[in-house]
Design an enzyme around this catalytic site. Structure first.
Site, PDB file in Angstrom:
ATOM      1  N   LYS A  13      51.857  18.843  21.532  1.00 11.62           N
ATOM      2  CA  LYS A  13      52.259  18.852  22.948  1.00 11.62           C
ATOM      3  C   LYS A  13      53.409  17.871  23.184  1.00 11.62           C
ATOM      4  CE  LYS A  13      48.168  17.561  24.415  1.00 11.62           C
ATOM      5  NZ  LYS A  13      47.228  17.556  23.270  1.00 11.62           N
ATOM      6  N   ARG A  88      42.587  17.424  31.909  1.00 10.72           N
ATOM      7  CA  ARG A  88      41.749  17.537  30.724  1.00 10.72           C
ATOM      8  C   ARG A  88      40.314  17.897  31.078  1.00 10.72           C
ATOM      9  NH1 ARG A  88      45.122  14.061  27.325  1.00 10.72           N
ATOM     10  NH2 ARG A  88      44.431  14.101  25.175  1.00 10.72           N
ATOM     11  N   ARG A 127      50.169  10.890  11.229  1.00  3.40           N
ATOM     12  CA  ARG A 127      51.161  10.562  12.261  1.00  3.40           C
ATOM     13  C   ARG A 127      51.462   9.064  12.294  1.00  3.40           C
ATOM     14  NH1 ARG A 127      50.226  12.988  18.123  1.00  3.40           N
ATOM     15  NH2 ARG A 127      48.386  11.654  18.226  1.00  3.40           N
ATOM     16  N   ARG A 160      48.945   4.937  15.607  1.00  3.74           N
ATOM     17  CA  ARG A 160      48.335   4.726  16.915  1.00  3.74           C
ATOM     18  C   ARG A 160      46.880   4.318  16.715  1.00  3.74           C
ATOM     19  NH1 ARG A 160      49.243   9.800  20.790  1.00  3.74           N
ATOM     20  NH2 ARG A 160      46.993   9.632  21.042  1.00  3.74           N
ATOM     21  N   ARG A 171      37.885  12.887  19.462  1.00 10.17           N
ATOM     22  CA  ARG A 171      38.861  13.459  20.417  1.00 10.17           C
ATOM     23  C   ARG A 171      38.838  14.984  20.350  1.00 10.17           C
ATOM     24  NH1 ARG A 171      43.852  10.336  18.370  1.00 10.17           N
ATOM     25  NH2 ARG A 171      45.075  11.920  19.447  1.00 10.17           N
TER      26      ARG A 171
END
Ligand code: ADP
Ligand code: ZN
Length: 219
Positions: A13, A88, A127, A160, A171
């Site tokens: 996203k 969400r 990531r 992160r 998540r």
């Protein structure tokens, strides 16, 4: 055009949002990014949000909705915006409709990035983000020229805090439980568009472009 971009964590996203923002000149409103800024600035909202984010839980609706309500009042949203990571939950979606209807607006399109779960985990765990400018990398798919250094600004690349394996699986679980039902909510309104998000960033963006062109043909 008022757009929403949806999809599970790791669907891409944020990567699409950066391109959409540039190309169509609309602000990118990411609740995740807003929370990370609040955490960095150690504001009250930031301290509260951190408790949830570190566990891969959702920040309470009341807090998140207020944050978005304020952001949508800014002048730069008057010619359109792209919401990323919000809503969400069904309660957030209903609140968003309410906030927009008060000013005579609505969501025009919901772009949903479809990606298999195995790919999500690989993408998120590899990531890395630049500590200074926020540019994102991947240890296999999008390596920086110099290891652990940002190509754009020379900043240090870090992972992160919520991208570790335990938090990521929570998540994804939370996504399936609370966020995925929203797809029906928007499908019922006839504004949901599913696109394949499993390929390269540029490839996915071509599908986005197509959606934007089709939308313009209708106006
Ligand atoms: P991703 O989509 O990769 O999970 P985000 O940057 O959108 O990452 O969000 C990071 C975290 O911020 C989420 O896991 C959640 O804890 C919190 N968050 C972001 N947006 C919302 C929201 N709309 N409602 C509740 N929590 C949110
Ligand atoms: Zn950088």
């Amino acid at each position: 055009m008022n757009l929403l971009i949806m999809g599970p964590p790791g669907a891409g996203k944020g990567s699409q949002a950066v391109i959409i923002k540039e190309r169509y000149n609309i602000p990118h409103i990411s609740t995740g990014a807003m929370f990370r800024e609040a955490i960095k600035a150690k504001t009250k909202t930031g301290l509260l949000a951190k408790e949830y984010i570190d566990k891969g839980e959702l920040v309470p609706d009341s807090v998140t909705i207020e944050l978005v309500r304020e952001r949508l009042q800014a002048d730069d949203t008057k010619n359109g915006f792209l919401l990323d990571g919000f809503p969400r939950t069904i309660a957030q979606a209903q609140a968003l409709d309410q906030i927009l209807s008060e000013v005579g607006k609505k969501i025009d399109k919901v772009i949903n990035l479809v990606v298999d779960e195995e790919i999500l985990v690989i993408r998120i765990s590899g990531r890395r983000v630049c500590k200074t400018c926020g540019e994102t990398y991947h240890i296999v798919n999008k390596k920086p020229k110099v290891e652990e250094i940002c190509d754009v600004c020379g900043g240090e690349l870090i992972q992160r805090a919520d991208d570790n394996v335990a938090t990521v699986s929570n998540r994804i679980k939370v996504y399936y439980e609370k966020t995925r039902p929203l797809l029906n909510y928007y499908d019922d309104k006839g504004i949901l568009i599913n696109i394949d998000g499993s390929g390269e960033i540029e490839e996915t963006f071509r599908y986005v472009e197509k959606i934007m062109e089709d939308a313009n043909d209708l106006t």
